[in-house]
Design a protein around this motif. Structure first.
Motif, PDB file in Angstrom:
ATOM      1  N   UNK A   5       0.856  -1.103   0.045  1.00  0.00           N
ATOM      2  CA  UNK A   5       0.044   0.139  -0.075  1.00  0.00           C
ATOM      3  C   UNK A   5       0.858   1.032   0.108  1.00  0.00           C
ATOM      4  N   UNK A   6       1.929   1.205   0.814  1.00  0.00           N
ATOM      5  CA  UNK A   6       3.107   2.399   0.731  1.00  0.00           C
ATOM      6  C   UNK A   6       3.678   2.618  -0.447  1.00  0.00           C
ATOM      7  N   UNK A   7       3.905   1.480  -1.080  1.00  0.00           N
ATOM      8  CA  UNK A   7       4.497   1.644  -2.297  1.00  0.00           C
ATOM      9  C   UNK A   7       3.635   2.204  -3.360  1.00  0.00           C
ATOM     10  N   UNK A   8       2.299   1.908  -3.227  1.00  0.00           N
ATOM     11  CA  UNK A   8       1.469   2.314  -4.442  1.00  0.00           C
ATOM     12  C   UNK A   8       0.876   3.647  -4.161  1.00  0.00           C
ATOM     13  N   UNK A   9       0.730   4.170  -3.154  1.00  0.00           N
ATOM     14  CA  UNK A   9       0.267   5.227  -2.592  1.00  0.00           C
ATOM     15  C   UNK A   9       1.054   6.469  -1.389  1.00  0.00           C
TER      16      UNK A   9
END
Length: 528
Positions: free
Chosen positions: A54-58
């Motif tokens: 999630x952190x990588x995406x957003x």
């Protein structure tokens, strides 16, 4: 978070704020956990996407939002910890070179409101100038209405039309022999001397009789709304169907009934009320000016220059607009430049009075309640298109500065009314001319822009509107507290427009065919 004061001079404060990188990272991690259950990704069940993905995406978006939120919170903390009352929105600048993973360093510059000792409001002494409404004034008002509602009767066939007579005409307009669109009408009423049509049209019909046919030549004004007709020479073939003469209007009950009233007494009662309301408004203006002059004379505290600048810019913009509309813009602009310092004093006076009235109101519990505020919002929303009104209401409800702008005029009036109630008021009966002269009187030479030699180079009518606008507004409309820029926009100088030489769209003739109305039916500039 580290906060350090770097400047403290007069009403100016400056701080540096450092937000540690670890605090930002913790905020980002917390936000990622919050949004993870809503994130969908192929190969994972809803709500089961790992936090690192999630952190990588957003992460970039979440990080930017976290930094913005923490900057806003840090500014709020600066204000709260130092018990500051900002005069305007603080100026916040992020140091150059910031990268993710580093501490955030920013500077905060703010002007604060001065500490004002609200004056005691008991013992204020004011003189109220009153103007009684006489029977003669009411009768004159009735006669004016009658003269503006003239009726006409058929004249003898041999009657030559003169000033004030009404013609019923047909006309066809052409340019270089070609009829133009909108240049034709039938059975159109025209009163000679009314200025209803373009210059030269009516004058050439003086002396015509019923049944006459006449070709007249006119030139469309350069500021005529139709682009294809501006400045063009045109000819109109006119047929006079009837010549009518005005009849005396009997001022009686029947006259009042034609205006939608029960009888003549009701008409007079209505007009008396209107005249009394008008003079009451002038009386209030005169009393308010007295009150503000009294307050200004007794208080000379420092005011935030940012508020003064914003107020001055609004005055200056209005004056520039008026100068552009005048016949001698260059001379007017030069005079404005000569008086620039005087207008800045006016802006400073406005701000000082606005702060003082606000302080008086707060000390004495004056407030605008929720119902009054809702009414203000709904009234203001009416100036927008129906589809935009709800969005405007939401904007005001969510933006404190916008709400302050809307609230300020009513709050100021309530404070003024509170002070009127506390004051010792003596009444003096005067004429309307004396009341108006008292309102226009200059209170002091240092508060008002001085008349310059440049003023003599152009008619007073071209100069007076801009000067009077700023002067009068400076006395009657103090700047709002905490919302200077927006407040200034809401309360621009109540400047009169330079009417002389300004062309106004003319009344269109009542033609049977809509297009026929446009061409000739443009009146000249209003006659003053």
């Amino acid at each position: 978070m580290q906060i350090k004061e770097t400047a403290n001079e007069g009403l100016k404060r400056a701080y540096t704020v450092t937000i540690p990188a670890k605090d930002i990272d913790e905020r980002v991690t917390s936000e990622v956990k919050k949004i993870a259950p809503q994130v969908k990704m192929p190969g994972f069940r809803p709500g089961k996407v790992p936090a690192n993905l999630v952190r990588k995406m957003h992460g970039e978006q979440v990080h930017a939002q976290a930094v913005n939120d923490m900057i806003r919170e840090s500014v709020d903390k600066v204000m709260a910890d130092n018990k500051l009352r900002p005069a305007m929105q603080p100026k916040v600048e992020l140091d150059e070179g910031y990268e993710e993973g580093k501490d955030v360093s920013l500077s905060v510059d703010v002007e604060i409101l001065p500490e004002i000792e609200a004056p005691e409001v008991d013992g204020l002494q004011l003189e109220r100038l009153t103007v009684p409404v006489t029977d003669e004034q009411v009768d004159e008002a009735v006669e004016r209405i009658a003269s503006n509602n003239k009726s006409y009767k058929d004249a003898a066939k041999t009657k030559k039309a003169g000033d004030g007579d009404q013609l019923i005409i047909d006309f066809v307009g052409s340019i270089d022999g070609v009829e133009f669109e909108g240049g034709k009408a039938e059975n159109t009423p025209l009163v000679i001397g009314s200025g209803q049509f373009i210059p030269g049209f009516e004058e050439q019909l003086t002396g015509v009789k019923t049944g006459d046919k006449k070709t007249i030549s006119v030139t469309f004004p350069e500021d005529y709304p139709a682009e294809n007709l501006k400045g063009k020479d045109a000819q109109f073939d006119v047929t006079v169907q009837e010549v009518k003469v005005p009849t005396d209007t009997a001022i009686d009950d029947e006259f009042a009934k034609n205006l939608g009233l029960e009888n003549l007494d009701k008409l007079k009662e209505l007009l008396r009320g209107q005249l009394e309301q008008e003079t009451s408004g002038l009386t209030r203006t005169q009393m308010k000016r007295q009150l503000l002059d009294t307050l200004a004379a007794g208080h000379d505290f420092a005011v935030p220059q940012g508020m003064v600048d914003a107020e001055f810019e609004q005055i200056w913009a209005q004056l520039q607009q008026e100068a552009a509309q005048s016949d001698d813009a260059e001379a007017m602009l030069k005079e404005m430049e000569d008086e620039k310092d005087d207008y800045r004093k006016i802006a400073e006076r406005r701000v000082r009075l606005g702060l003082l009235l606000s302080e008086i109101g707060q000390k004495n519990g004056v407030e605008v309640n929720a119902n009054e505020m809702n009414m203000l919002i709904q009234q203001a929303a009416q100036q927008y298109r129906a589809e935009d009104r709800e969005r405007f209401v939401q904007y005001v409800q969510q933006d404190p500065m916008a709400a302050a702008q809307l609230r300020a005029p009513l709050y100021e009036d309530k404070v003024v009314d509170f002070l009127f109630d506390k004051a010792e008021i003596t009444d003096r009966e005067v004429t309307r001319e004396e009341l108006e002269a008292a309102i226009e009187a200059e209170e002091s030479t240092d508060e008002k822009p001085k008349k310059k030699a440049a003023a003599k180079k152009k008619p007073a009518a071209k100069k007076a509107p801009a000067k009077k606008a700023a002067d009068k507004d400076a006395d009657e409309k103090p700047a709002a507290k905490k919302a200077p820029a927006k407040k200034a926009a809401a309360k621009k100088p109540a400047a009169k427009k330079a009417d002389d030489g300004e062309k106004a769209p003319a009344k269109k003739p009542a033609a049977k065919k809509a297009p026929a109305k446009k061409a000739p039916a443009k009146k000249a500039a209003p006659k003053k």
